[in-house]
Motif scaffolding. Structure first.
Motif, PDB file in Angstrom:
ATOM      1  N   GLU A   1      68.003  68.637   3.233  1.00  0.00           N
ATOM      2  CA  GLU A   1      68.992  69.063   4.214  1.00  0.00           C
ATOM      3  C   GLU A   1      68.972  70.585   4.401  1.00  0.00           C
ATOM      4  OE1 GLU A   1      71.236  66.908   5.773  1.00  0.00           O
ATOM      5  OE2 GLU A   1      70.176  65.232   4.851  1.00  0.00           O
TER       6      GLU A   1
ATOM      7  N   MET B   1      84.420  60.251   2.185  1.00  0.00           N
ATOM      8  CA  MET B   1      84.411  60.382   0.742  1.00  0.00           C
ATOM      9  C   MET B   1      85.644  61.077   0.201  1.00  0.00           C
ATOM     10  SD  MET B   1      81.821  58.860  -0.220  1.00  0.00           S
ATOM     11  CE  MET B   1      81.287  57.794   1.103  1.00  0.00           C
TER      12      MET B   1
ATOM     13  N   MET C   1      81.881  69.428  11.882  1.00  0.00           N
ATOM     14  CA  MET C   1      82.671  68.427  11.147  1.00  0.00           C
ATOM     15  C   MET C   1      81.802  67.238  10.742  1.00  0.00           C
ATOM     16  SD  MET C   1      85.628  68.758  10.143  1.00  0.00           S
ATOM     17  CE  MET C   1      86.173  67.669   8.844  1.00  0.00           C
TER      18      MET C   1
ATOM     19  N   THR D   1      84.372  70.954   1.303  1.00  0.00           N
ATOM     20  CA  THR D   1      84.612  69.557   0.968  1.00  0.00           C
ATOM     21  C   THR D   1      84.870  69.496  -0.538  1.00  0.00           C
ATOM     22  OG1 THR D   1      83.701  67.321   1.099  1.00  0.00           O
ATOM     23  CG2 THR D   1      82.128  69.068   0.694  1.00  0.00           C
ATOM     24  N   SER D   2      84.890  68.316  -1.098  1.00  0.00           N
ATOM     25  CA  SER D   2      85.054  68.229  -2.544  1.00  0.00           C
ATOM     26  C   SER D   2      84.133  67.146  -3.088  1.00  0.00           C
ATOM     27  CB  SER D   2      86.505  67.934  -2.910  1.00  0.00           C
ATOM     28  OG  SER D   2      86.872  66.669  -2.445  1.00  0.00           O
ATOM     29  N   ILE D   3      83.627  67.389  -4.291  1.00  0.00           N
ATOM     30  CA  ILE D   3      82.786  66.401  -4.950  1.00  0.00           C
ATOM     31  C   ILE D   3      83.312  66.175  -6.359  1.00  0.00           C
ATOM     32  CG2 ILE D   3      80.726  66.936  -3.595  1.00  0.00           C
ATOM     33  CD1 ILE D   3      79.674  68.478  -6.019  1.00  0.00           C
TER      34      ILE D   3
ATOM     35  N   LYS E   1      74.972  72.152  -6.171  1.00  0.00           N
ATOM     36  CA  LYS E   1      73.900  71.285  -5.704  1.00  0.00           C
ATOM     37  C   LYS E   1      72.943  72.061  -4.803  1.00  0.00           C
ATOM     38  CE  LYS E   1      74.717  66.659  -6.528  1.00  0.00           C
ATOM     39  NZ  LYS E   1      75.825  66.698  -7.397  1.00  0.00           N
TER      40      LYS E   1
ATOM     41  N   ARG F   1      78.598  67.240  10.292  1.00  0.00           N
ATOM     42  CA  ARG F   1      77.613  67.702   9.319  1.00  0.00           C
ATOM     43  C   ARG F   1      78.197  67.722   7.904  1.00  0.00           C
ATOM     44  NH1 ARG F   1      72.945  68.240   7.735  1.00  0.00           N
ATOM     45  NH2 ARG F   1      71.937  70.213   7.259  1.00  0.00           N
ATOM     46  N   ILE F   2      79.431  68.165   7.805  1.00  0.00           N
ATOM     47  CA  ILE F   2      80.050  68.261   6.478  1.00  0.00           C
ATOM     48  C   ILE F   2      80.264  66.869   5.902  1.00  0.00           C
ATOM     49  CG2 ILE F   2      82.490  68.382   7.234  1.00  0.00           C
ATOM     50  CD1 ILE F   2      81.325  70.811   4.751  1.00  0.00           C
TER      51      ILE F   2
ATOM     52  N   VAL G   1      78.886  75.893   6.567  1.00  0.00           N
ATOM     53  CA  VAL G   1      79.123  74.623   7.255  1.00  0.00           C
ATOM     54  C   VAL G   1      80.587  74.220   7.126  1.00  0.00           C
ATOM     55  CG1 VAL G   1      78.483  72.194   7.389  1.00  0.00           C
ATOM     56  CG2 VAL G   1      76.754  73.885   6.860  1.00  0.00           C
TER      57      VAL G   1
ATOM     58  N   LEU H   1      76.226  62.320   0.972  1.00  0.00           N
ATOM     59  CA  LEU H   1      75.045  62.378   0.123  1.00  0.00           C
ATOM     60  C   LEU H   1      75.397  62.650  -1.333  1.00  0.00           C
ATOM     61  CD1 LEU H   1      72.500  64.503   2.187  1.00  0.00           C
ATOM     62  CD2 LEU H   1      72.398  62.074   1.712  1.00  0.00           C
ATOM     63  N   MET H   2      76.497  63.391  -1.532  1.00  0.00           N
ATOM     64  CA  MET H   2      76.797  63.864  -2.876  1.00  0.00           C
ATOM     65  C   MET H   2      77.768  62.972  -3.641  1.00  0.00           C
ATOM     66  SD  MET H   2      76.945  67.943  -2.408  1.00  0.00           S
ATOM     67  CE  MET H   2      78.270  67.939  -1.223  1.00  0.00           C
TER      68      MET H   2
ATOM     69  N   VAL I   1      79.858  74.061   1.556  1.00  0.00           N
ATOM     70  CA  VAL I   1      78.497  73.702   1.928  1.00  0.00           C
ATOM     71  C   VAL I   1      77.931  74.824   2.799  1.00  0.00           C
ATOM     72  CG1 VAL I   1      77.085  72.040   3.170  1.00  0.00           C
ATOM     73  CG2 VAL I   1      79.038  71.248   1.841  1.00  0.00           C
TER      74      VAL I   1
ATOM     75  N   ILE J   1      76.914  65.494   4.584  1.00  0.00           N
ATOM     76  CA  ILE J   1      76.493  66.092   3.319  1.00  0.00           C
ATOM     77  C   ILE J   1      77.368  65.601   2.175  1.00  0.00           C
ATOM     78  CG2 ILE J   1      76.269  68.298   2.108  1.00  0.00           C
ATOM     79  CD1 ILE J   1      75.405  69.338   4.989  1.00  0.00           C
ATOM     80  N   THR J   2      78.671  65.440   2.433  1.00  0.00           N
ATOM     81  CA  THR J   2      79.551  64.905   1.392  1.00  0.00           C
ATOM     82  C   THR J   2      79.127  63.492   1.024  1.00  0.00           C
ATOM     83  OG1 THR J   2      81.282  66.129   2.512  1.00  0.00           O
ATOM     84  CG2 THR J   2      81.962  64.744   0.715  1.00  0.00           C
TER      85      THR J   2
ATOM     86  N   LEU K   1      70.211  70.820  -1.970  1.00  0.00           N
ATOM     87  CA  LEU K   1      69.658  69.652  -1.280  1.00  0.00           C
ATOM     88  C   LEU K   1      68.517  70.119  -0.377  1.00  0.00           C
ATOM     89  CD1 LEU K   1      73.043  68.010  -0.212  1.00  0.00           C
ATOM     90  CD2 LEU K   1      71.707  67.464  -2.229  1.00  0.00           C
TER      91      LEU K   1
END
Lengths: 210, 115
Positions: A185, B55, B1, A12-14, A180, B3-4, A9, B10-11, A26, B7-8, A182
């Motif tokens: 999803e 986020m 874009m 990103t960053s968490i 993670k 979708r990402i 997908v 959510l986290m 992801v 999901i971000t 999910l």
């Protein structure tokens, strides 16, 4: 070496437990269906074949249509064989991301890297080029330099690093931490980068059982 | 874009701050962990920009520390932020006021927004 098939997908960053910003990818994983069960008696080895992604009946060959019909599933785009699954499976069984992966474990991701086309040695192998840019030098800035000796061995050794196709090759990234899972999803989040562009099909594999 | 981003969202837990943007003078208090101890450090300066969405949005804050410009880039949703206090609202015409880097002394002042 069991695993599932999925689609990248994007990245990103968490934030981790200590508040650290972690880069992650992801992946949309599954649901995959069992399209064939390989048995020791019939095939000489045990494995299951998983299918992922939809394709139209029109673009599926008659032979493959029969294959999917036997499993009782709609035609799938990608088929990959996995072995080492613990439990028994029947044709048409569905596997979801939460059935296979748990948070905190390590996985390998296999995909096709982004194609960079025909590239020279500086980009492809990290060569430094030859000589200077100024003082009358020309033509040699990104050149590979010498590729071997003279009358002995009178040839270029095999495997000499030269210009050529870069990327668009099968790449495996090992030991990526699953950050993670999910289930709602159908998404798996792994630490770090994985090969391929967004939307690329990837195979996520567990390491071999010890 | 899209979708990402979904999901971000959510986290990452969103943090709520008072509105601030480029030109505002704010004080950010950041939690710093040294070994096992945690202490707070505050950083007061002018916001140069806010960039990114959702986020992963960040802001750049600049202050002059004994004649040397110091800038910090901080994610808006970082769990390390303890508090953000808006000290002064500034009047600026653009969203990214990088021209401030070239200015010192009197010319580096930003007019305060009233009311």
């Amino acid at each position: 070496m069991h695993g599932l098939i999925g689609k990248k997908v994007g990245m990103t960053s968490i934030y981790g437990a200590s508040g650290k910003n972690i880069p992650c990818t992801v992946i949309e994983v599954g649901p995959c269906v069992v399209t064939q069960v390989r048995t020791l008696e019939k095939d000489g080895y045990t494995a299951i074949q998983l299918g992922y992604g939809e394709r139209t009946e029109k673009s599926t060959s008659k032979a493959m249509q029969g294959h999917f019909k036997r499993a009782g599933v709609s035609p799938k785009r990608n088929l990959v064989e996995f072995n080492d699954f613990d439990s028994e499976f029947q044709l048409g069984d569905t596997l979801k991301v939460e059935d296979v992966f748990n948070e905190g474990e390590f996985v390998s991701v296999i995909g096709t890297s982004k194609g960079k086309g025909f590239q020279g040695v500086v980009k492809r192998h990290g060569f430094a080029g030859v000589g200077q840019a100024t003082h009358g030098q020309h033509n040699r800035l990104r050149a590979p330099g010498s590729i071997g000796a003279a009358s002995f061995p009178a040839r270029v050794f095999k495997g000499m690093r030269m210009a050529g196709q870069m990327g668009n090759a099968r790449v495996t990234i090992e030991n990526l931490e699953v950050l993670k899972v999910l289930p709602e999803e159908g998404v798996l989040v792994v630490k770090g980068a994985i090969p391929g562009h967004k939307g690329a099909t990837v195979v996520i594999r567990k390491p071999k059982a010890q | 874009m899209e979708r990402i981003k979904e999901i971000t969202n959510l986290m990452v837990e969103p943090r709520e701050w008072t509105e601030f943007g480029a030109g505002d003078t704010i004080t950010v208090t950041v939690k710093i962990t040294e070994g096992k101890k945690e202490r707070l450090q505050s950083f007061q300066g002018v916001v140069l920009q806010r960039r990114g969405v959702g986020m992963t949005e960040t802001f750049t804050i600049r202050k002059m520390s004994s004649g040397i410009g110091v800038e910090r880039i901080i994610p808006v949703n970082s769990p390390h932020i303890d508090s953000i206090v808006v000290n002064k609202r500034g009047v600026v015409r653009r969203a990214r006021i990088f021209y401030l880097r070239e200015l010192t002394g009197k010319s580096a002042r930003i007019k305060e927004r009233r009311g």
